[in-house]
Design an enzyme around this catalytic site. Structure first.
Site, mmCIF file in Angstrom:
data_model
loop_
_atom_site.group_PDB
_atom_site.id
_atom_site.type_symbol
_atom_site.label_atom_id
_atom_site.label_comp_id
_atom_site.label_asym_id
_atom_site.label_seq_id
_atom_site.Cartn_x
_atom_site.Cartn_y
_atom_site.Cartn_z
ATOM 1 N N LYS A 155 0.617 -1.360 -0.010
ATOM 2 C CA LYS A 155 -0.123 0.115 0.067
ATOM 3 C C LYS A 155 0.754 1.449 0.000
ATOM 4 O O LYS A 155 0.443 2.395 -0.541
ATOM 5 C CB LYS A 155 -0.781 0.051 1.227
ATOM 6 N N GLU A 159 -10.147 6.573 3.072
ATOM 7 C CA GLU A 159 -11.197 5.835 3.634
ATOM 8 C C GLU A 159 -10.298 4.615 3.968
ATOM 9 O O GLU A 159 -9.115 4.473 3.398
ATOM 10 C CB GLU A 159 -12.434 5.413 2.600
ATOM 11 N N SER A 218 1.679 -9.885 -0.860
ATOM 12 C CA SER A 218 1.208 -8.302 -0.590
ATOM 13 C C SER A 218 1.579 -7.706 0.800
ATOM 14 O O SER A 218 1.720 -6.788 0.789
ATOM 15 C CB SER A 218 -0.128 -8.219 -1.033
HETATM 16 C C1 LIG Z 1 -5.303 -3.820 1.533
HETATM 17 C C2 LIG Z 1 -4.543 -5.192 1.245
HETATM 18 C C3 LIG Z 1 -4.956 -6.085 -0.015
HETATM 19 C C4 LIG Z 1 -6.112 -5.631 -0.747
HETATM 20 O O1 LIG Z 1 -6.081 -4.823 -1.507
HETATM 21 P P1 LIG Z 1 -5.681 -4.846 -3.068
HETATM 22 O O2 LIG Z 1 -6.071 -3.393 -3.650
HETATM 23 O O3 LIG Z 1 -6.797 -5.894 -3.755
HETATM 24 O O4 LIG Z 1 -4.375 -5.036 -3.259
HETATM 25 C C5 LIG Z 1 -4.170 -7.174 0.042
HETATM 26 N N1 LIG Z 1 -3.000 -7.674 0.715
HETATM 27 C C6 LIG Z 1 -2.752 -6.910 1.715
HETATM 28 C C7 LIG Z 1 -1.484 -7.111 2.494
HETATM 29 C C8 LIG Z 1 -3.561 -5.476 1.966
HETATM 30 O O5 LIG Z 1 -3.115 -4.829 3.024
#
Ligand SMILES: *Cc1c(COP(=O)(O)O)cnc(C)c1O
Length: 386
Positions: free
Chosen positions: A91, A113, A370
């Protein structure tokens, strides 16, 4: 010609996307569109952003080969380590880009948000770094569920406002943030958290996350001598997935975006309009937006970014879904075999890999990790028992 070019002038990806906003928001979207186009083509802006990403966020994130788990599954498994970024997920790429852009536009305040609080914390972090004010809207239900992240945002100097309208969750927080933006557009920028919303957000947020895919493609070729056979990522709004897909969309690589079974917007393939965009979303027989349900709060979004709907509609990417039970198993599997505790969101991607491994024997599989799982440990302690 790349499959991920700029969208049309109306912000369309095929029949998806667009700018479905009230009259009062149109000038703000147009101003942002122009400012982003100007910044993105300015080498000085790009160098400034690159510098912050390297010296503050910790980029480039590395690739890690998972020998133990790969051997167990009969595949060559490689992770893109977005979990090692500052604040613990992908993020930060997007919020640093938007905050730098907002500053360039002369804005002094960020509005954001948040659902689980991860984007709120990232926005509060970027605001602190850039010396900006920040106000985060969060559904009252989520405020109660995510005490620690609310406190983190306050520590970082941001104001958190609990939203009591509607279902008091993420989609209501988005509506309130947009309302704030309309009223304060002279001084404020709306820092949206995924590849969704009205044009230019889906395009702009994708560009801020393409660094994941650009790095991963070069790193894959260095490590494996070729692009991977398969790239896998989880999909909430779809920002980490579109980021890594962007590096491989013009290759032969198979692209897989994994949704939670309780939020499988693409599987249902019902287009509708929500939060300023036309895309696939979860809706009932009357077209009312439904709540998504998932063990992972970060994937609880009832829609998906319009470019994913487009990639699905033309058959370039596939969007299977996995159950909470499969996710709980995958979460523990990565911890035990590789010593890496994943965020519950990306445990969805691994759950699909485990399920599909028998049909991918001998293939190279690159998964976007992610985020890190620290934030999910207390929840998993309740699920699994102490
Ligand atoms: C917020 C988040 C997501 C989901 O958001 P996307 O916009 O689909 O990437 C996925 N993985 C993590 C670790 C997150 O914090």
């Amino acid at each position: 010609m790349t499959l991920m070019a700029e969208p049309s002038a109306e912000g369309r990806f095929g029949e998806f996307g667009g700018r479905f906003v009230p009259e009062t928001l149109v000038p703000a979207c147009q101003e942002l569109e122009t400012a982003f186009a100007d910044a993105w083509s300015d080498p000085v802006f790009r160098a400034d952003l690159d510098h912050i990403l390297r010296t503050y966020a910790g980029r480039p994130s590395m690739l890690t080969e998972c020998k133990n788990l790969g051997d167990q599954l009969g595949i060559r498994l490689v992770l893109k380590r977005e979990d090692l970024n500052h604040t613990g997920s992908h993020k930060i790429n997007n919020v640093l880009g938007q905050a730098l852009l907002a500053k360039r536009m002369g804005k002094k305040r960020l509005v954001a948000e948040t659902g689980a609080g991860q984007h709120g914390v990232a926005s509060a972090t970027a605001a602190a770094l850039m010396g900006m004010e920040c106000k985060v809207y969060m559904g009252a239900v989520d405020v109660a569920r995510q005490e620690l992240n609310v406190f983190r945002m306050k520590l970082l100097g941001s104001e958190v406002e609990a939203v009591h309208s509607g279902s008091r969750t993420l989609k209501d927080a988005v509506n309130e943030a947009m309302r704030d933006w309309v009223a304060t557009v002279e001084t404020s920028h709306y820092c949206l958290g995924s590849v969704m919303g009205p044009h230019p957000y889906p395009y702009m947020v994708r560009q801020f996350h393409r660094v994941i895919g650009d790095e991963a493609r070069a790193q894959s070729i260095e490590l494996m001598g070729d692009v991977p056979d398969v790239v896998v990522a989880c999909v909430g709004g779809g920002s980490n997935a579109i980021g890594i897909f962007s590096g491989f969309v013009d290759d032969r690589t198979r692209l897989v975006g994994v949704e939670p079974a309780g939020g499988a917007a693409v599987t249902r393939a019902q287009p509708g309009v929500v939060h300023g965009m036309r895309s696939y979303l979860m809706q009932d027989e009357y077209g009312q937006v439904q709540e998504a349900q998932s063990i992972s709060a970060g994937l609880d979004y009832p829609g998906v970014g319009p470019e994913h709907s487009y990639l699905a509609s033309i058959g370039r990417a596939e969007y299977p879904n996995v159950t909470d039970a499969e996710v709980i198993d995958a979460f523990q599997l990565l911890a035990r075999t590789e010593g890496i505790i994943p965020a519950l969101e990306c445990a969805h991607a691994l759950a699909w890999i485990v399920r599909a491994a028998p049909e991918m024997q001998g293939q190279t599989v690159l998964m976007n990790l992610s985020g890190r799982g620290d934030k999910d440990v207390a929840q998993m302690m309740e699920v699994l028992g102490k």
